[in-house]
Design a protein around this motif. Structure first.
Motif, PDB file in Angstrom:
ATOM      1  N   ASP A 194       0.948  -1.424  -0.169  1.00  0.00           N
ATOM      2  CA  ASP A 194       0.260  -0.095  -0.189  1.00  0.00           C
ATOM      3  C   ASP A 194       0.781   1.563   0.244  1.00  0.00           C
ATOM      4  N   ARG A 195       1.368   1.886  -1.180  1.00  0.00           N
ATOM      5  CA  ARG A 195       1.972   2.821  -1.432  1.00  0.00           C
ATOM      6  C   ARG A 195       1.658   3.272  -2.540  1.00  0.00           C
ATOM      7  N   PRO A 196       1.930   4.846  -2.551  1.00  0.00           N
ATOM      8  CA  PRO A 196       1.245   5.828  -3.676  1.00  0.00           C
ATOM      9  C   PRO A 196       2.298   5.168  -4.608  1.00  0.00           C
ATOM     10  N   ALA A 197       1.707   5.648  -5.926  1.00  0.00           N
ATOM     11  CA  ALA A 197       2.718   5.245  -6.999  1.00  0.00           C
ATOM     12  C   ALA A 197       3.224   6.748  -8.093  1.00  0.00           C
ATOM     13  N   THR A 198       4.971   6.950  -7.860  1.00  0.00           N
ATOM     14  CA  THR A 198       5.219   7.792  -7.654  1.00  0.00           C
ATOM     15  C   THR A 198       4.545   8.224  -9.024  1.00  0.00           C
ATOM     16  N   PRO A 199       5.240   9.665  -9.821  1.00  0.00           N
ATOM     17  CA  PRO A 199       4.511  10.322 -11.319  1.00  0.00           C
ATOM     18  C   PRO A 199       5.141   9.644 -12.782  1.00  0.00           C
ATOM     19  N   GLU A 200       6.631   8.595 -11.866  1.00  0.00           N
ATOM     20  CA  GLU A 200       7.575   8.003 -13.186  1.00  0.00           C
ATOM     21  C   GLU A 200       6.759   6.850 -13.156  1.00  0.00           C
ATOM     22  N   GLN A 201       6.063   5.619 -12.078  1.00  0.00           N
ATOM     23  CA  GLN A 201       5.528   4.799 -11.743  1.00  0.00           C
ATOM     24  C   GLN A 201       4.240   4.470 -13.009  1.00  0.00           C
ATOM     25  N   ILE A 202       3.813   5.677 -12.777  1.00  0.00           N
ATOM     26  CA  ILE A 202       1.665   5.739 -13.260  1.00  0.00           C
ATOM     27  C   ILE A 202       2.531   6.597 -15.111  1.00  0.00           C
ATOM     28  N   ALA A 203       3.722   7.075 -15.199  1.00  0.00           N
ATOM     29  CA  ALA A 203       4.102   7.022 -16.626  1.00  0.00           C
ATOM     30  C   ALA A 203       4.389   5.728 -17.312  1.00  0.00           C
ATOM     31  N   GLN A 204       5.100   4.752 -16.608  1.00  0.00           N
ATOM     32  CA  GLN A 204       5.773   3.441 -16.622  1.00  0.00           C
ATOM     33  C   GLN A 204       4.315   2.594 -17.127  1.00  0.00           C
ATOM     34  N   MET A 205       3.519   2.427 -16.224  1.00  0.00           N
ATOM     35  CA  MET A 205       2.278   1.875 -16.034  1.00  0.00           C
ATOM     36  C   MET A 205       1.100   2.552 -17.587  1.00  0.00           C
ATOM     37  N   GLY A 326     -12.215 -14.904  -3.009  1.00  0.00           N
ATOM     38  CA  GLY A 326     -11.965 -15.697  -1.743  1.00  0.00           C
ATOM     39  C   GLY A 326     -11.884 -15.423  -0.314  1.00  0.00           C
ATOM     40  N   LEU A 327     -12.411 -16.382   0.411  1.00  0.00           N
ATOM     41  CA  LEU A 327     -12.032 -15.851   1.428  1.00  0.00           C
ATOM     42  C   LEU A 327     -11.929 -15.221   2.168  1.00  0.00           C
ATOM     43  N   SER A 328     -10.238 -14.706   2.266  1.00  0.00           N
ATOM     44  CA  SER A 328      -9.508 -13.648   2.402  1.00  0.00           C
ATOM     45  C   SER A 328     -10.159 -12.095   2.357  1.00  0.00           C
ATOM     46  N   LEU A 329     -11.319 -12.214   1.237  1.00  0.00           N
ATOM     47  CA  LEU A 329     -12.085 -10.700   1.401  1.00  0.00           C
ATOM     48  C   LEU A 329     -12.343 -10.365   3.071  1.00  0.00           C
ATOM     49  N   TYR A 330     -12.539 -11.455   3.240  1.00  0.00           N
ATOM     50  CA  TYR A 330     -13.718 -10.595   4.443  1.00  0.00           C
ATOM     51  C   TYR A 330     -12.340 -10.773   6.117  1.00  0.00           C
ATOM     52  N   PHE A 331     -10.918 -10.346   5.305  1.00  0.00           N
ATOM     53  CA  PHE A 331      -9.912  -9.927   6.040  1.00  0.00           C
ATOM     54  C   PHE A 331      -9.049  -8.500   5.553  1.00  0.00           C
ATOM     55  N   PRO A 332      -8.839  -7.857   6.577  1.00  0.00           N
ATOM     56  CA  PRO A 332      -8.487  -6.523   6.333  1.00  0.00           C
ATOM     57  C   PRO A 332      -7.342  -5.971   5.136  1.00  0.00           C
ATOM     58  N   LEU A 333      -7.371  -4.802   4.359  1.00  0.00           N
ATOM     59  CA  LEU A 333      -6.414  -4.492   3.453  1.00  0.00           C
ATOM     60  C   LEU A 333      -4.924  -4.508   4.351  1.00  0.00           C
ATOM     61  N   TRP A 334      -5.143  -4.101   4.676  1.00  0.00           N
ATOM     62  CA  TRP A 334      -3.849  -4.073   5.434  1.00  0.00           C
ATOM     63  C   TRP A 334      -2.826  -5.383   5.401  1.00  0.00           C
ATOM     64  N   ALA A 335      -3.656  -5.843   5.458  1.00  0.00           N
ATOM     65  CA  ALA A 335      -3.179  -7.227   6.537  1.00  0.00           C
ATOM     66  C   ALA A 335      -2.883  -8.240   4.984  1.00  0.00           C
ATOM     67  N   ARG A 336      -3.757  -7.614   3.397  1.00  0.00           N
ATOM     68  CA  ARG A 336      -3.578  -8.089   2.173  1.00  0.00           C
ATOM     69  C   ARG A 336      -2.534  -7.883   1.443  1.00  0.00           C
ATOM     70  N   GLN A 337      -1.765  -6.850   2.120  1.00  0.00           N
ATOM     71  CA  GLN A 337      -0.482  -6.355   1.175  1.00  0.00           C
ATOM     72  C   GLN A 337       0.529  -7.603   1.012  1.00  0.00           C
ATOM     73  N   GLY A 338       1.448  -6.922   0.076  1.00  0.00           N
ATOM     74  CA  GLY A 338       2.349  -8.087  -0.323  1.00  0.00           C
ATOM     75  C   GLY A 338       1.719  -9.524  -1.383  1.00  0.00           C
ATOM     76  N   THR A 339       3.068  -9.931  -0.937  1.00  0.00           N
ATOM     77  CA  THR A 339       2.413 -11.823  -1.230  1.00  0.00           C
ATOM     78  C   THR A 339       1.487 -12.396  -0.367  1.00  0.00           C
ATOM     79  N   THR A 340       1.838 -13.520  -1.188  1.00  0.00           N
ATOM     80  CA  THR A 340       1.240 -14.740  -0.131  1.00  0.00           C
ATOM     81  C   THR A 340       1.623 -14.482   1.365  1.00  0.00           C
ATOM     82  N   LYS A 341       2.702 -14.845   0.913  1.00  0.00           N
ATOM     83  CA  LYS A 341       3.773 -15.195   2.390  1.00  0.00           C
ATOM     84  C   LYS A 341       4.091 -14.372   3.368  1.00  0.00           C
ATOM     85  N   ASP A 342       3.933 -12.807   3.133  1.00  0.00           N
ATOM     86  CA  ASP A 342       3.188 -11.818   3.784  1.00  0.00           C
ATOM     87  C   ASP A 342       2.025 -11.759   4.764  1.00  0.00           C
TER      88      ASP A 342
END
Length: 570
Positions: A194-205, A326-342
């Motif tokens: 959960d982090r904002p995209a930089t202008p450079e990243q937005i341009a790349q996307m 997915g059942l994970s929808l009922y867990f908070p967004l902050w907990a679902r950051q990153g990879t499955t391992k995270d």
């Protein structure tokens, strides 16, 4: 004198003459010589619905190669290599599934059984912010493992071109269309936190999005309830949608919420359409959870007001009162950051336990009872017996409270747990389905009751969406006419996406057709036993080839990847 052949005899001798098939497909009559035929196929005797909402007409349809070449009366039986007798049946354009998640499954089973047998001839995939490309380096090994375990497919692509190549090598029974998933795009460029995209990243996307559309993607989808796509702000999505609009594409959105903040989420979707000038599709339009059901009037009013403003905003819906994800929808967004391992690490962290439990209690209040949440699939045989059970029941059998049970299950299954959530109201469903700006989308994947795609107890929409609309909501409930239902399934999505030569029955159009029995068509799938094909879909023709005959797949793979063509202004 006519000679009757069995199916086996036909397969041995069909090159010698013309084929005549009765509506039941049980007998085959061979006669004449096929060498000098004007047409490859004539469908005769059926009530033909053009897909534009007009009443049916009893006319014949002649097909040569992949096109409809003539529509008229009494075209002549001796002029075609093959005749389909459609007396008492309806003939319509092939159904276009406005919202699917069929992609890698086509590599596992290109027959696309659960969808082609519904009459679906075009799948629109890559929805809810998820597409099988681009594959970020950060998750490549994880995705490789999941794809192998789930589909027995070796992942060897990283972009849209590589995936298209795999599909073309394999072949498919129906036509495939895809959007680019914004979640995968953001994961590739920004990462999965959960982090904002930089202008450079937005341009790349924006550059990558443009490249994907020029390679054949039809637009962008978001899944704003899911990580990492949810971490994008409205302005970031508007920037991406400028690219979609410049390429004359589609923005399809699984909105940020479909319950407590539904109306605010709709405002965001409409704002994106307005500011980016992009054709917008609200995915699986619903009003979720009992405490929000009263918002149906306000929600429909927002779509109507967008139309009055001249904004190209539409929606799609499946004909069931339960959703699935997915059942994970009922867990908070902050907990679902990153990879499955995270995510798994956070579930195991004692320091986060109370925050996660509090969130779970709040979700339970919204749902009403955990009996309304049913496990439909898991990844391992260890927990296979849980499929089909609701959370309350399964937790009690395990001797745990509901939070501990869900947390432990997600850890054991490495987040590969799907659920069905009963959260909608029948009266609201009927109002949404009947709305003129709503088309039909299964929100499912093409699966089969055999092989690697016979997994768990999937949502019945995987097998029954289109027959259920025709059977329950047209024939029984009469919330719309048959011509209107066919329009929603054919010309509406074709026009929304701008598919050339598809979505209606007209001379010169591609021969994507469905022959069905309007008095018998129905879904047979159930919540307890979902792996069942529908009834009443007799024939399906894809690009001029018969893919379903007598209700059964023929084994032919006439489908194509329908790629978005670059616009002159892009």
């Amino acid at each position: 004198m006519k000679t009757r052949f069995t199916r086996r005899q036909f397969l041995q001798t069909s090159t010698k003459g013309a084929l005549f098939i009765g509506a039941g497909g049980s007998q085959i009559i061979m006669q004449g010589c096929a060498g000098n035929n004007t047409y490859d196929l004539i469908i005769t005797g059926g009530m033909v619905y053009d897909g534009l909402g007009n009443p049916g007409k009893e006319v014949d349809i002649a097909i040569r190669d992949d096109r409809i070449v003539l529509i008229g009366e009494n075209l002549g039986r001796n002029r075609a290599g093959r005749i389909i007798e459609a007396d008492g049946l309806a003939v319509s354009p092939g159904f276009i599934d406005m919202h699917t998640h069929t992609d890698i499954g086509l590599l596992a089973n290109p027959l696309a059984e659960s969808h082609i047998r519904q009459g679906i001839t075009i799948e629109i995939s890559g929805n809810c912010g998820s597409s099988p490309f681009p594959v970020a380096d950060e998750v490549y090994e994880e995705m490789k493992k999941v794809v192998k375990n789930e589909y027995d497919i070796d992942l060897n692509w990283r972009d849209i071109t590589g995936f298209f190549q795999r599909l073309e090598e394999k072949g498919m029974a129906l036509n495939y269309v895809t959007l680019l998933g914004q979640g995968d795009l953001r994961g590739k460029v920004v990462g999965f936190n959960d982090r904002p995209a930089t202008p450079e990243q937005i341009a790349q996307m924006k550059i990558m999005l443009d490249e994907n559309m020029k390679a054949g993607a039809w637009g962008l989808s978001t899944g704003l309830e899911y990580a990492p796509g949810s971490y994008a702000g409205t302005e970031e999505i508007i920037e991406l949608c400028y690219v979609v609009a410049a390429n004359n594409g589609i923005y399809a959105t699984h909105m940020r919420d479909e319950g407590d903040t539904l109306l605010e989420a709709m405002d965001e979707a409409i704002r994106i359409a307005r500011e980016a000038g992009v054709s917008t599709q609200i995915s699986h339009f619903k009003v979720a959870y009992p405490r929000n059901w009263h918002k149906i009037d306000a929600a429909i009013e927002k779509i109507d007001m967008a139309k009055d403003e001249g904004l190209p905003v539409m929606a799609d819906r499946y004909p069931y009162i339960a959703g699935s994800t997915g059942l994970s929808l009922y867990f908070p967004l902050w907990a679902r950051q990153g990879t499955t391992k995270d995510f798994i690490a956070r579930l195991k962290d004692p320091g986060l336990d109370e925050k996660l439990r509090t969130h779970s209690r709040e979700q339970g209040e919204k749902i009403g009872t955990w009996e309304n949440i049913r496990i439909c699939s898991v990844a391992t045989d260890k927990n296979r017996q849980l499929e089909g059970k609701n959370i309350l029941e399964a937790a009690a059998e395990a001797g745990k409270d509901t939070y501990d049970f869900m947390r432990d299950l997600l850890i054991e299954e490495e987040n590969q747990v799907s659920m069905i959530s009963f959260m909608m109201k029948e009266e609201n469903l009927q109002r949404i389905l009947a709305h003129p700006l709503v088309s039909i989308g299964s929100d499912g994947s093409a699966v089969a009751p055999y092989g690697v795609l016979k997994k768990g107890k999937p949502h019945p929409r995987f097998y029954g969406t289109f027959p259920r609309v025709l059977g329950k909501y047209v024939r029984e409930e009469k919330i719309m006419t048959l011509p209107e239902a066919i329009r929603k399934m054919t010309s509406v999505p074709a026009d929304k996406f701008g598919f050339s030569g598809r979505g209606r029955i007209s001379e010169g159009y591609f021969a994507d057709l469905v022959v069905f029995d309007p008095g018998r068509v129905t879904d047979r799938t159930t919540w307890e036993d979902p792996h069942q094909y529908p009834e009443g879909i007799e024939y399906v023709v894809v690009n001029g080839k018969v893919a379903v005959e007598g209700g059964e797949t023929t084994g032919t793979l006439p489908g194509r990847i329908l790629k978005k063509k670059p616009t002159a202004s892009s």
